[in-house]
Design a protein around this motif. Structure first.
Motif, short mmCIF file in Angstrom:
data_model
loop_
_atom_site.label_atom_id
_atom_site.label_comp_id
_atom_site.label_asym_id
_atom_site.label_seq_id
_atom_site.Cartn_x
_atom_site.Cartn_y
_atom_site.Cartn_z
N ALA A 151 38.59 44.42 46.46
CA ALA A 151 38.46 43.56 47.97
C ALA A 151 38.94 43.64 48.37
O ALA A 151 39.73 43.82 48.52
N GLY A 152 38.56 44.51 50.26
CA GLY A 152 39.35 44.53 50.81
C GLY A 152 39.05 43.10 52.26
O GLY A 152 38.44 42.48 52.18
N CYS A 153 39.81 43.88 53.19
CA CYS A 153 39.52 42.27 54.40
C CYS A 153 38.61 42.95 55.36
O CYS A 153 38.24 42.52 56.17
N ASP A 154 37.57 44.81 55.00
CA ASP A 154 36.36 44.74 55.29
C ASP A 154 35.74 43.58 54.95
O ASP A 154 34.62 43.80 55.36
N ASN A 155 35.72 42.86 53.59
CA ASN A 155 35.16 41.99 53.55
C ASN A 155 33.71 42.58 52.54
O ASN A 155 32.72 42.01 52.68
N VAL A 156 33.98 43.86 52.16
CA VAL A 156 34.10 44.49 50.58
C VAL A 156 34.31 44.53 49.55
O VAL A 156 35.38 44.72 49.50
N ILE A 157 33.80 44.93 48.99
CA ILE A 157 33.98 44.32 47.57
C ILE A 157 33.43 45.38 46.33
O ILE A 157 31.98 46.15 46.91
N ILE A 158 33.66 46.50 46.36
CA ILE A 158 34.29 47.86 46.12
C ILE A 158 33.73 48.01 43.69
O ILE A 158 34.77 47.10 43.54
N VAL A 159 33.04 48.62 43.08
CA VAL A 159 33.08 48.04 41.39
C VAL A 159 33.19 49.02 41.27
O VAL A 159 31.77 50.94 41.59
N TRP A 160 34.51 49.84 40.92
CA TRP A 160 34.79 51.30 40.20
C TRP A 160 34.46 51.87 39.12
O TRP A 160 34.55 50.82 38.39
#
Length: 491
Positions: A151-160
């Motif tokens: 999770a980043g400060c771009d308010n995005v969550i990515i599952v890898w």
């Protein structure tokens, strides 16, 4: 008629904390001064990792557990990031694999040698690029192999999927503000998150949907945390409108009112909860505090039962937490923390006093082991499985771990898109063949005697694909740099 106050009985009422001796601490470590609310420390049965100060980029130190005492200033670090490291997390299924998130907007996965580092580690096993701002949260899936969430400060969550260096799920429209923390549930089918908009959300990543949401879980504007408990309940820490620190317990089936709400004090530091699903004990550590409070969660009111407080003289900069399989069962050790001072990492042992030398079944029920319950492909296909449990009766002995192999291929069905078209660039074509796969193919060809000509064609195709991968990688780097400049207003 008179009533007398009944003190609730619990085998954890007399848990006491004890710092180790000075020669068993890790001294002369320059702990990171970054203001991000991370634990700055990650521990497993083999290593302790600490985010440290580094010039010209970000770094963290990985020390074998037995390497205590003064750490030489020239001791090698993991130093591949170009910005400060904000969060690190050990893979629960491989004690030599650790992931890191950084201000340079990347996630990197590293393989630590069996005996620790002898030279600086600058080459990660894989670099995961998809965030446009700093990555402050990293957490592995509890039961599926090679699944990592960032999770980043771009308010995005990515599952890898780390095994294929692939972005599986890109969740960019679920959080309107900075994400404070993310926590998987016991079987990894859902995760909960705490956000700066004061909301706690329960999210199904495979469907990309918010299952339940509680607005203003805590009224205060300061950071809060949310974690899943073993029975599916949610435990949160935060601040009241008057800036008093709070604990709360929530039922996901009814988030209108908390099951329990307690106020602690009026300190400023964010409360970091550490949960033991085997004993249902939660340890709460405040950043900048010099104490660790612990509570037992039960099924009967008032649900959150205060047990005791461990207090020391020095405030904590961060805190590491040892998995259950790394504890000493012969000493009735039920938790071990790694407290970060300004220049030291100090283990703190939590024990339950027992006179018997026999194995204590009630303190050590079967716990989550290092074996994954399923592969990444199965989880993506919709399978859900609980952790594979192991007994600690004979004490856990770490085994040799297999190396992490990255095979850049797609797990998702054809035509299935997980990322917006303007950000979904792939550094590797789905048909690309890795060196390991190429070697395997060549061996099979030679064994079948199909001739030298076919072998040469395969080699030429591999060479051209490598060149294509390199060119695509450079192009992606340039585009991401341009995008970052646009977002920061530099262009």
């Amino acid at each position: 008629m008179s009533f007398r106050k009944v003190v609730r009985q619990s085998k954890f009422r007399h848990v006491f904390g004890q710092p180790v001796k000075n020669d068993q601490c890790y001294d002369d470590i320059r702990v990171s001064r970054v203001t991000w609310d991370s634990t700055f420390c990650a521990v497993n049965p083999k290593f302790v990792a600490v985010i440290v100060e580094a010039s010209g980029g970000g770094a963290f130190m990985v020390l074998p557990l037995q390497k205590t005492g003064r750490i030489d200033k020239s001791y090698p670090t993991v130093c591949g990031h170009t910005g400060p490291v904000l969060d690190i997390d050990w893979c629960p299924h491989n004690d030599q694999i650790i992931a890191s998130g950084s201000e340079d907007c990347t996630v990197m996965v590293w393989q630590i040698p069996e005996s620790g580092l002898t030279v600086p580690l600058t080459e990660p096993v894989v670099v995961l690029e998809g965030h446009s701002k700093r990555v402050g949260i990293i957490t592995w899936h509890p039961t599926a192999r090679n699944i990592l969430l960032s999770a980043g400060c771009d308010n995005v969550i990515i599952v890898w999927n780390v095994g294929t260096a692939e972005e599986l799920y890109y969740l960019d429209n679920l959080h309107p503000d900075i994400i404070y923390n993310v926590c998987w549930n016991r079987d990894g089918s859902l995760f909960c998150s705490a956000c700066k908009d004061k909301s706690v959300r329960i999210i199904d990543p495979r469907r990309g949907q918010v299952i339940a949401e509680r607005e203003k879980a805590h009224e205060g504007a300061r950071p809060m945390r949310a974690i899943f408990l073993a029975d599916g309940k949610i435990f949160t820490t935060g601040f009241s409108r008057m800036s008093e620190r709070q604990l709360a317990l929530w039922d996901p089936e009814n988030l209108e009112e908390p099951m329990a709400l307690q106020e602690l004090d009026s300190s400023n530091g964010a409360l970091l909860p550490f949960y033991d699903p085997d004993t249902n004990v939660i340890y709460v550590c405040g950043k900048g505090d010099s104490s660790i409070r612990y509570f037992e969660i039960t099924a009967e009111p008032p649900y959150i039962h205060f047990l005791n407080t461990f207090t020391s003289k020095e405030p904590q900069r961060g805190m590491g937490w040892m998995p259950k399989r790394g504890l000493d069962v012969n000493k009735c050790e039920i938790a071990r923390f790694y407290k970060l001072h300004e220049r030291k990492c100090e283990p703190i042992v939590m024990t339950v006093p027992r006179k018997s030398d026999l194995f204590q079944d009630d303190l050590y029920p079967d716990t989550a082991g290092p074996e994954a319950s399923m592969e990444a492909e199965e989880w993506v296909a919709g399978k859900t499985a609980p952790p594979i449990l192991i007994s600690l009766r004979e004490a856990y002995v770490p085994t040799k771990q297999r190396d992490l192999k990255v095979n850049r291929r797609s797990l998702l069905p054809e035509g299935r898109s997980t990322t917006p078209s303007n950000t979904g660039l792939s550094a590797t074509p789905s048909s690309a063949m890795t060196p390991a796969a190429a070697t395997s193919a060549l061996s099979a060809t030679a064994a079948s005697g199909e001739g030298r000509q076919l072998t040469e064609e395969v080699l030429r195709e591999v060479a051209s694909l490598r060149a294509l991968v390199a060119a695509q990688g450079e192009r992606i780097a340039r585009l991401e740099l341009q995008l970052s400049r646009i977002e920061n207003g530099d262009v």
